[in-house]
Scaffold this active site. Sequence first.
Site, PDB file in Angstrom:
ATOM      1  N   ASP A   1     -21.340  -2.603  -3.631  1.00 29.92           N
ATOM      2  CA  ASP A   1     -21.376  -3.862  -4.393  1.00 29.92           C
ATOM      3  C   ASP A   1     -22.805  -4.262  -4.702  1.00 29.92           C
ATOM      4  O   ASP A   1     -23.079  -4.871  -5.721  1.00 29.92           O
ATOM      5  CB  ASP A   1     -20.886  -5.077  -3.579  1.00 29.92           C
ATOM      6  CG  ASP A   1     -19.494  -4.974  -3.051  1.00 29.92           C
ATOM      7  OD1 ASP A   1     -18.718  -4.196  -3.597  1.00 29.92           O
ATOM      8  OD2 ASP A   1     -19.195  -5.705  -2.080  1.00 29.92           O
TER       9      ASP A   1
ATOM     10  N   HIS B   1     -19.731  -4.854   0.463  1.00 32.82           N
ATOM     11  CA  HIS B   1     -19.544  -3.401   0.516  1.00 32.82           C
ATOM     12  C   HIS B   1     -20.880  -2.795   0.077  1.00 32.82           C
ATOM     13  O   HIS B   1     -21.528  -3.333  -0.821  1.00 32.82           O
ATOM     14  CB  HIS B   1     -18.516  -2.901  -0.490  1.00 32.82           C
ATOM     15  CG  HIS B   1     -17.147  -3.485  -0.379  1.00 32.82           C
ATOM     16  ND1 HIS B   1     -16.786  -4.677  -0.941  1.00 32.82           N
ATOM     17  CD2 HIS B   1     -16.023  -2.996   0.199  1.00 32.82           C
ATOM     18  CE1 HIS B   1     -15.507  -4.917  -0.712  1.00 32.82           C
ATOM     19  NE2 HIS B   1     -15.013  -3.913  -0.009  1.00 32.82           N
TER      20      HIS B   1
END
Length: 436
Positions: free
Chosen positions: A104, A101
């Site tokens: 992240d 993501h």
Amino acid sequence: MKEIFPTIPSIPHEGPDSKNPLAFKYFDPNKNVGDKSMGEHLRFSMAYWHTMNGGGTDPFGTVTAVRPWDGVRDPMELARIKMRGLFELTTKLQIPFFCFHDRDVAPAGDTLRECNRNLDEIVSYVKELYQDYPTRLLWGTAQLFWFPKFMHGAGTSPYPDVFAYAAGQVKKAMEVTKELDGENYVFWGGREGYETLLNTDMGIELDNLGYFLRMAVDYAKEIGFTGQLLIEPKPKEPTKHQYDADAGSIWGFLQEYNLEKAFKLNIETNHATLAGHTMQHELQFARTKGILGSVDANQGDELLGWDTDQFPTNIYGTTAIMYQILLNGGLHTGGLNFDAKVRRPSFTVEDLAAAHIAGMDAFARGLEAAQAMKKERALSAFVDERYAGYNDGIGRKIRDKQTSFADLEAYVIDKSDIQVGSGKQEYLESVVNTYI
Ligand code: XUL
Ligand code: CO
């Protein structure tokens, strides 16, 4: 370059008699299984969020994991160490892909512009790492669920500013996925649902979500992103109800908004469990409709009602998954992404490696069992026979939609010998057992 995981070697294949926890017992990427090598069949991927960011927290306890980057305070330095750690670990484990993501991999900023600036820095670093390591991007995605602004949803938020922010964030996440040659792009609607119907206008939310995805399709075309767009079903958690509940509900949604040609599904085992389905059901439904795209490979606990994201070690499960994938002719651009985390008490880096090895070995065995079952037509011969009535006669006419109720009534009205066969469920279950 100094290794980040010096205690993890390049994982060798030692065969089923090996007692070495850091060796493959079954996974051997060069072994031929049917018309492809095991490595070609099993396009494994590491999930950045669990393996690099997971600390073992739960609602009752703090971080347990011990990691080489503990103590690094500078957020950008930390992001770079973890990214290099991912490339090193995937390479040692012979995992060809990773997934992430946007939030992240790089710290967030106060504005989308600042978030994008941090993300760009890490994306350039990933491109440097591409020179030194074979790991590549299976899929990218935007994280639209963590921060308070998304508490009511993203594409389904009642607040247009949030809808706009989410659109801008997905636009950037698609751009970086393309920049890193990502083979797919995933939409998981973590908060695209509701907590209570007392405050929810379902009509507006569903229409907005359909429009959001339409704009995503248009933008992928505009920037020349040719990867597969994927939607990941999940019925609940974190929301009470998620609109992308399961493969069947997404199929209906895609058709209503004329998106069924643009999307396939990324199906996750634990999400199927939460939806009250088997993983096999979800895969077979998607395969039948031509929308089986990729798999988030994990497993849940049948006794628990939440997403435990365990590593997939159940060979019955991996056999069922690989059987559906083989019948699908493979996953094409998709893969088997370990959306899985080590248990809280498995806090060492060796556990991270052992967990991936366990999942890879379980899939290797599942693949071999499924390939033999498919080759010997252990199940399909019976299934074909069961439906053989539709090959000719009245059955053929029904399949060709050449009948009316009156025709069918005329056909059966004086028949006294209507025959059906046994479903042979227990026998078929025993057949599957002989392959495992
Ligand atoms: C959450 C989940 C996500 C998606 C990507 O349950 O599976 O991590 O895979 O957003
Ligand atoms: Co997932």
